[in-house]
Every structure is written in structure tokens, then in C-alpha cells.
Design an enzyme around this catalytic site. Structure first.
Site, PDB file in Angstrom:
ATOM      1  N   ASP A  36       0.912  -0.866   0.023  1.00  0.00           N
ATOM      2  CA  ASP A  36      -0.083  -0.028  -0.091  1.00  0.00           C
ATOM      3  C   ASP A  36       0.688   1.490   0.502  1.00  0.00           C
ATOM      4  O   ASP A  36       0.764   2.520   0.207  1.00  0.00           O
ATOM      5  CB  ASP A  36      -1.120  -0.032   1.073  1.00  0.00           C
ATOM      6  CG  ASP A  36      -0.294  -0.238   2.630  1.00  0.00           C
ATOM      7  OD1 ASP A  36       0.987  -0.567   2.402  1.00  0.00           O
ATOM      8  OD2 ASP A  36      -0.599   0.289   3.838  1.00  0.00           O
ATOM      9  N   HIS A 240      23.788   1.596 -17.773  1.00  0.00           N
ATOM     10  CA  HIS A 240      22.605   2.270 -17.045  1.00  0.00           C
ATOM     11  C   HIS A 240      22.791   1.667 -15.684  1.00  0.00           C
ATOM     12  O   HIS A 240      21.675   1.363 -15.276  1.00  0.00           O
ATOM     13  CB  HIS A 240      21.257   2.406 -17.716  1.00  0.00           C
ATOM     14  CG  HIS A 240      21.094   3.405 -19.327  1.00  0.00           C
ATOM     15  ND1 HIS A 240      20.422   3.287 -19.415  1.00  0.00           N
ATOM     16  CD2 HIS A 240      21.883   4.170 -19.128  1.00  0.00           C
ATOM     17  CE1 HIS A 240      20.171   4.079 -20.684  1.00  0.00           C
ATOM     18  NE2 HIS A 240      20.792   5.275 -20.589  1.00  0.00           N
ATOM     19  N   ASP A 257      26.727   9.024 -13.420  1.00  0.00           N
ATOM     20  CA  ASP A 257      25.952   9.880 -14.252  1.00  0.00           C
ATOM     21  C   ASP A 257      24.668   9.948 -12.976  1.00  0.00           C
ATOM     22  O   ASP A 257      23.675   9.525 -13.000  1.00  0.00           O
ATOM     23  CB  ASP A 257      25.305   9.089 -15.280  1.00  0.00           C
ATOM     24  CG  ASP A 257      24.679   9.583 -16.506  1.00  0.00           C
ATOM     25  OD1 ASP A 257      23.830  10.360 -16.322  1.00  0.00           O
ATOM     26  OD2 ASP A 257      24.371   9.112 -17.644  1.00  0.00           O
ATOM     27  N   ASP A 268      22.140  17.158 -16.493  1.00  0.00           N
ATOM     28  CA  ASP A 268      21.937  15.149 -17.071  1.00  0.00           C
ATOM     29  C   ASP A 268      23.587  15.029 -17.225  1.00  0.00           C
ATOM     30  O   ASP A 268      24.207  16.350 -18.541  1.00  0.00           O
ATOM     31  CB  ASP A 268      21.739  15.420 -18.647  1.00  0.00           C
ATOM     32  CG  ASP A 268      22.190  13.823 -18.674  1.00  0.00           C
ATOM     33  OD1 ASP A 268      22.921  13.121 -18.280  1.00  0.00           O
ATOM     34  OD2 ASP A 268      21.573  12.713 -19.895  1.00  0.00           O
ATOM     35  N   HIS A 347      26.939   3.933 -27.672  1.00  0.00           N
ATOM     36  CA  HIS A 347      25.430   5.102 -27.756  1.00  0.00           C
ATOM     37  C   HIS A 347      25.984   6.298 -28.662  1.00  0.00           C
ATOM     38  O   HIS A 347      27.167   6.459 -29.059  1.00  0.00           O
ATOM     39  CB  HIS A 347      25.174   5.027 -26.679  1.00  0.00           C
ATOM     40  CG  HIS A 347      25.989   5.823 -25.860  1.00  0.00           C
ATOM     41  ND1 HIS A 347      26.622   6.821 -25.960  1.00  0.00           N
ATOM     42  CD2 HIS A 347      27.562   5.120 -25.155  1.00  0.00           C
ATOM     43  CE1 HIS A 347      27.977   7.425 -24.931  1.00  0.00           C
ATOM     44  NE2 HIS A 347      28.068   6.462 -24.170  1.00  0.00           N
ATOM     45  N   HIS A 351      21.512  14.137 -27.024  1.00  0.00           N
ATOM     46  CA  HIS A 351      20.219  13.716 -26.562  1.00  0.00           C
ATOM     47  C   HIS A 351      19.469  15.379 -26.847  1.00  0.00           C
ATOM     48  O   HIS A 351      20.661  16.162 -25.954  1.00  0.00           O
ATOM     49  CB  HIS A 351      19.490  12.233 -26.184  1.00  0.00           C
ATOM     50  CG  HIS A 351      20.345  12.996 -25.017  1.00  0.00           C
ATOM     51  ND1 HIS A 351      19.478  13.320 -23.587  1.00  0.00           N
ATOM     52  CD2 HIS A 351      21.144  12.095 -23.956  1.00  0.00           C
ATOM     53  CE1 HIS A 351      20.110  13.002 -22.672  1.00  0.00           C
ATOM     54  NE2 HIS A 351      20.725  12.568 -22.748  1.00  0.00           N
ATOM     55  N   HIS A 358      15.824  12.778 -21.905  1.00  0.00           N
ATOM     56  CA  HIS A 358      15.533  12.418 -22.851  1.00  0.00           C
ATOM     57  C   HIS A 358      14.839  13.457 -23.139  1.00  0.00           C
ATOM     58  O   HIS A 358      13.725  12.985 -23.908  1.00  0.00           O
ATOM     59  CB  HIS A 358      16.393  11.417 -23.425  1.00  0.00           C
ATOM     60  CG  HIS A 358      16.784  10.635 -22.886  1.00  0.00           C
ATOM     61  ND1 HIS A 358      16.675   9.333 -22.227  1.00  0.00           N
ATOM     62  CD2 HIS A 358      18.034  10.908 -22.993  1.00  0.00           C
ATOM     63  CE1 HIS A 358      17.802   8.830 -21.794  1.00  0.00           C
ATOM     64  NE2 HIS A 358      18.882   9.721 -22.218  1.00  0.00           N
ATOM     65  N   GLU A 381      28.445  13.816 -24.961  1.00  0.00           N
ATOM     66  CA  GLU A 381      28.280  12.756 -23.577  1.00  0.00           C
ATOM     67  C   GLU A 381      29.483  11.435 -24.992  1.00  0.00           C
ATOM     68  O   GLU A 381      28.703  10.191 -24.511  1.00  0.00           O
ATOM     69  CB  GLU A 381      27.519  11.965 -23.027  1.00  0.00           C
ATOM     70  CG  GLU A 381      25.884  12.191 -23.811  1.00  0.00           C
ATOM     71  CD  GLU A 381      25.029  11.145 -22.895  1.00  0.00           C
ATOM     72  OE1 GLU A 381      25.478  10.513 -22.706  1.00  0.00           O
ATOM     73  OE2 GLU A 381      23.849  11.965 -23.302  1.00  0.00           O
ATOM     74  N   TYR A 385      34.107   1.944 -23.073  1.00  0.00           N
ATOM     75  CA  TYR A 385      33.977   0.958 -22.041  1.00  0.00           C
ATOM     76  C   TYR A 385      34.462  -0.552 -22.278  1.00  0.00           C
ATOM     77  O   TYR A 385      34.444  -1.161 -23.994  1.00  0.00           O
ATOM     78  CB  TYR A 385      31.985   0.790 -22.441  1.00  0.00           C
ATOM     79  CG  TYR A 385      31.602   2.146 -22.258  1.00  0.00           C
ATOM     80  CD1 TYR A 385      31.523   2.830 -21.102  1.00  0.00           C
ATOM     81  CD2 TYR A 385      30.972   2.879 -23.072  1.00  0.00           C
ATOM     82  CE1 TYR A 385      30.501   3.649 -20.585  1.00  0.00           C
ATOM     83  CE2 TYR A 385      30.559   3.812 -23.651  1.00  0.00           C
ATOM     84  CZ  TYR A 385      29.893   4.635 -21.740  1.00  0.00           C
ATOM     85  OH  TYR A 385      29.278   5.724 -22.107  1.00  0.00           O
ATOM     86  N   ARG A 445      33.289   8.065 -19.233  1.00  0.00           N
ATOM     87  CA  ARG A 445      32.118   9.031 -20.041  1.00  0.00           C
ATOM     88  C   ARG A 445      32.171   9.634 -19.375  1.00  0.00           C
ATOM     89  O   ARG A 445      31.877  10.516 -18.134  1.00  0.00           O
ATOM     90  CB  ARG A 445      30.113   8.087 -20.393  1.00  0.00           C
ATOM     91  CG  ARG A 445      29.126   8.977 -20.866  1.00  0.00           C
ATOM     92  CD  ARG A 445      28.186   8.819 -20.796  1.00  0.00           C
ATOM     93  NE  ARG A 445      27.512   8.141 -19.708  1.00  0.00           N
ATOM     94  CZ  ARG A 445      27.118   6.979 -19.082  1.00  0.00           C
ATOM     95  NH1 ARG A 445      27.732   5.951 -19.659  1.00  0.00           N
ATOM     96  NH2 ARG A 445      26.587   6.366 -18.340  1.00  0.00           N
ATOM     97  N   GLU A 447      29.690  13.591 -20.060  1.00  0.00           N
ATOM     98  CA  GLU A 447      28.791  14.191 -20.339  1.00  0.00           C
ATOM     99  C   GLU A 447      28.777  15.833 -20.148  1.00  0.00           C
ATOM    100  O   GLU A 447      28.806  15.657 -18.807  1.00  0.00           O
ATOM    101  CB  GLU A 447      27.466  13.319 -20.242  1.00  0.00           C
ATOM    102  CG  GLU A 447      26.299  13.963 -20.305  1.00  0.00           C
ATOM    103  CD  GLU A 447      25.122  12.571 -20.298  1.00  0.00           C
ATOM    104  OE1 GLU A 447      24.327  13.477 -20.629  1.00  0.00           O
ATOM    105  OE2 GLU A 447      25.622  12.186 -19.066  1.00  0.00           O
TER     106      GLU A 447
END
Length: 494
Positions: A36, A240, A257, A268, A347, A351, A358, A381, A385, A445, A447
């Protein structure tokens, strides 16, 4: 400009786009976390963009041809008992008085009112990404279809996606939106800097996350723009990754990130830094390559350029660097059209950014890359990897066009398209190339969030450094946040 005027102007722009049609947009719904307990509610971005209304279980109706009551809200009615438990509601009076609706009804009357409103309208605009709502409106449209067949009344005969219209509206930010994005970026940059100071080998990823998000909240960002990624060691190779439960080891890189949401607008930022304060030689080599790719992309961030230009520039720099580091076979000029860099950079380079991390808006116009305009905001970005378990990479000696590949996936469906791609790769000659051990498990990365201006661009996230020497200096600073050891229950006997 006050909030009522702002949202009214947005609705006027949408009204001009739908002509004699009618637009419908549902609010977000509360979702169950467990038993709940509900997840914290966050309004649907498009609904908030047009209404500013911040409650669940509502619908907006926009009917430009109506003599009056062009803007209608269907909302939860006032309910004293429920409000004691779950918070105050605007109710139908509040929808008009506080949110500027011309008319308002309890949400339970939506079907009845909409049937009448559909008569005399040819086109219904609604979000195609909400199949449940789409089916509901389609059912109501069928219910009034007999008025057209039997009595010759005009009833809707076509549905259009309102999301594409809103996407175009949201692409170029207003000065107020830019101010909100700038605030989100400044808060996020401050939080990333504190996370760099706070991180030490032996601490858990979630503790670093806590320090980061503490800054968000204390600086006025009540929500995260998306789940924070704090990825140490090989976890940084998971794009992610959100478990954030590993103990950070000496010698690790830490990839964060994360972005604060401020006034519904999200930053971002991604930064990668050494947990112990100093990059190793292989780490710095890969880091400087990614930074060079980002700088090549940023050099093309100007009016008239495109995100595709930036993707190609970054990919070219990465390919040349991967060959130089021994991660790909050369020469680079042959590897680029075969997109071998995608073994390590899988990737896009950027964006759109705004009320969604996004954000909405088409990337192509008439089949060609969209030219950048002042007021557009997006990320840059690039990354690399290197799978920690992968000792060698098998490369198909096959040139292909990425845009054609993506279009085929949309037309045939992902499963069928990937089956054809696999067949093409299997039939092509192969080269097996060893991956140097010193690079395995490195994930990096970088960004930043970028605003296009009249003369070029502004990096909204420039307050947190990307230069590796400055990062090392920042890591050496004393953190502002105190550290608490994780709680460990005392052992019990018996």
C-alpha cells in the site's frame, strides 16, 4: 511572466497547430511501490508543460473552436476524508481559479462530457504513447459514430499524435526555461564536485550517491532527473547501472551519471574520476581520448550544425585513438566506415534535454539531420567501455550505414532486423583482435549540457571540470559532507 500566463501561451501555440481539431492529454497516474506504498508522484511532462497542474488522475481538453470553455480540466473532486490522508486537492474550483481552466469537471464525468465535445470535430489529437487512454477515447468516438452515419453530423474520423506537435514546441527553449535548466545544471555541477571530494576507496557507491543527492536537496532540487548512476570499477561498463551497491576499490575509476531536476527541468552530467585521486597511465590514456572526442563534438555545436555532425566527429576521434591504443586494428580510415568503434562506444553522442532528460523533438526534418538553432539544449557525451571479461574482439569487415540500419529496425522490427544484421556479419570476412589487458574493465563517459546561442554555444555544466589534472586536484580537496560508517547490527547470541 507568471505561471498562468506561461502555460496559457503554450496552449495557444498548440491550439494554432490543431486548427478545428480537439486535443486530449492525460495526466500521470500514481503507481504502487509495494503493498500500500506509492512511488512519489511526478506529473507527466507534457501535461505539466501545458497546464502546470501537479495532481494525478486528470485530463486536459483543448477545443479551440468552442465558443467558450476552450480549455477544460477534468480533475479529482474535493474529498475531505481522502485529503486528510493523502493531501489537499485543487478540485474543480481550484482547476479554474488556480490553473486558469475555462471549465472543470470531476474526472468521473470525462466520458459523458467528451461524447458531446467530439461532435462537430473531425480530428482528435492525443498521445499515441498511452495505449490505454487511446483505447478509451477510441471507444467513446465509436459511441458517437452513429450520429454521423444516421444524422450526417460531423464526428471524428482521424486520430493524430499530439506528442509530435508538443515535441516541436519544446525543442527551442524560452528564456525562462533556460534559466531553470541553468539552475539545474549549476546545482548538479556542485553536487558532482562534492561527490569527487567525498569518494574514497572502501566507501560504497550508495554512500557517494547519498553525498551527491544531499547537495541536490539542500540546493533546492526536490527530485532527481533520473536514477543516479554511481558505477565503480567494471560497473562503469554497464551503461545504465543503478544498483550502486559495490564497495569502491583502490585503483577504481568511478563514473557518476546524475542530474538534478529543478522546476521540472533536468540536468544530465557524467564525470569519471579516480577513486584514489590519481589516474593510472592506461586510465588517463583512455580518459584523454574520450575528452578529445567530446572537444571535437563541441567544436561543431553552433547554429546550423547538427547532432549528427557531432556524432561523426566524436566517432572519428575515438576510432583513431582506439587504433593508436591498440584496442582496434588499423588503419582508422578503414575502421570508420565499418563502425568498429561501436565495440567500445555503443550509444549516441547526445540527446535533447529539457523537461525530460531525454527530451522531446525530432532529430531529423524531411529525412535530413535537424539544423541546430539558438535555444536548443542537448548533451554531448562520448564514452569508451571495455568489457572486463573480453580478451579479444571479433570484427566483421563490413561497411554499413548506421541510419539505414536503424531505419530497417523500425520498419522490420528489432528482432527481424537483427537477424538480418547477424546474417550479414556472419557472411562477411572476420578479424579477431586482442584487447590489451591493461584496458579491460575501464569505462569512461564525459557528458556536458550545451545551449546553442546566436554565436555558438554555452556549456551549462562547465562548473565541474573535465580536465584530468583539475579533476585530480578536486579529488584531493576536503569534502564538505561528513562520512558515516554503514550500520552493522550487533551480533546476538543463541
Amino acid at each position: 511572466m507568471d505561471s498562468l500566463t506561461l502555460h496559457a501561451e503554450r496552449r495557444e501555440r498548440l491550439a494554432a497547430s490543431i486548427g478545428d481539431g480537439i486535443a486530449l492529454l492525460p495526466a500521470g497516474a500514481e503507481t504502487t511501490r509495494n503493498h500500500d506504498v506509492e512511488h512519489p508522484f511526478r506529473q507527466d511532462s507534457a501535461f505539466h508543460y501545458l497546464t502546470g497542474f501537479d495532481e494525478p488522475d486528470a485530463v486536459m481538453l483543448l477545443d479551440p473552436r468552442a465558443a467558450d470553455e476552450q480549455y477544460v480540466l477534468f480533475v479529482r473532486p474535493k474529498d475531505r476524508e481522502r485529503e486528510i490522508w493523502t493531501g489537499l486537492r485543487a478540485g474543480t474550483d481550484g482547476a479554474r481559479e488556480r490553473y486558469g481552466a475555462d471549465a472543470s469537471f470531476p474526472i468521473g464525468e470525462f466520458d459523458t462530457v467528451l461524447r458531446k465535445r467530439l461532435v462537430g470535430r473531425k480530428t482528435v489529437f492525443l498521445p499515441f504513447g498511452n495505449p490505454g487512454f487511446h483505447r478509451r477515447v477510441l471507444s467513446l468516438t465509436r459511441a458517437v459514430a452513429g450520429l454521423g452515419e444516421r444524422y450526417g453530423r460531423l464526428v471524428p474520423s482521424q486520430f493524430r499524435d499530439v506528442s509530435s506537435l508538443l515535441g516541436e514546441m519544446r525543442l527551442v527553449k524560452t528564456p525562462r526555461e533556460i534559466d531553470l535548466l541553468r539552475a539545474a545544471c549549476e546545482i548538479t555541477a556542485e553536487a558532482h564536485a562534492e561527490a569527487m571530494r567525498f569518494t574514497r576507496p572502501g566507501r560504497f557507491e550508495y554512500q557517494v550517491q547519498a553525498a551527491l543527492e544531499y547537495v541536490f536537496r539542500m540546493r533546492g532540487a526536490r527530485r532527481d532527473g533520473y536514477p543516479s548512476i554511481v558505477a565503480s570499477g567494471a560497473n562503469a561498463c554497464i551503461l545504465h547501472y543503478t544498483e550502486n551497491d559495490r564497495r569502491i576499490a583502490d585503483g577504481d575509476l568511478v563514473l557518476i551519471d546524475a542530474g538534478a531536476e529543478y522546476g521540472y527541468y533536468s540536468a544530465d552530467i557524467t564525470r569519471t574520476f579516480p577513486a584514489a585521486g590519481r589516474f593510472t597511465a592506461p586510465q588517463r590514456a583512455v580518459y584523454e581520448l574520450v575528452l578529445g572526442a567530446q572537444q571535437a563534438a563541441l567544436a561543431l555545436a553552433r547554429p546550423g550544425g547538427s547532432l549528427k555532425d557531432q556524432q561523426e566527429a566524436a566517432s572519428r576521434v575515438l576510432t583513431e585513438g582506439l587504433v593508436e591504443l591498440g584496442l582496434l586494428p588499423g588503419p582508422a580510415r578503414d575502421a570508420i566506415p565499418m563502425h568498429h568503434y561501436r565495440e567500445f562506444f555503443m550509444h549516441g553522442t547526445g540527446h535533447w534535454l529539457g523537461i525530460d532528460v531525454h527530451d522531446a523533438g525530432a532529430y531529423r526534418v524531411g529525412g535530413t539531420p535537424r539544423p541546430l538553432e539558438p535555444g536548443m539544449v542537448f548533451t554531448v557525451e562520448p564514452g569508451i567501455y571495455v568489457d572486463p571479461e573480453r580478451e579479444a574482439v571479433e570484427l566483421a569487415m563490413l561497411e554499413f550505414d548506421i541510419d539505414e540500419q536503424m531505419e530497417r529496425r523500425m520498419l522490420l522490427g528489432p528482432a527481424k532486423a537483427r537477424e538480418l544484421e547477424k546474417k550479414e556479419r556472419d557472411e562477411a570476412p572476420k578479424v579477431v583482435h586482442p584487447i590489451p589487458e591493461e584496458f579491460r574493465g575501464i569505462g569512461i563517459r564525459i557528458e556536458d549540457d550545451v545551449l546553442i546561442t546566436g554565436s555558438g554555444h554555452e556549456i551549462l555544466t562547465r562548473d565541474v571540470p573535465t580536465d584530468p589534472d583539475r579533476i585530480e586536484n578536486l579529488c584531493a580537496e576536503t569534502p564538505l559532507m561528513p562520512f558515516f560508517e554503514p550500520y552493522r547490527p550487533a551480533a546476538t547470541g543463541g
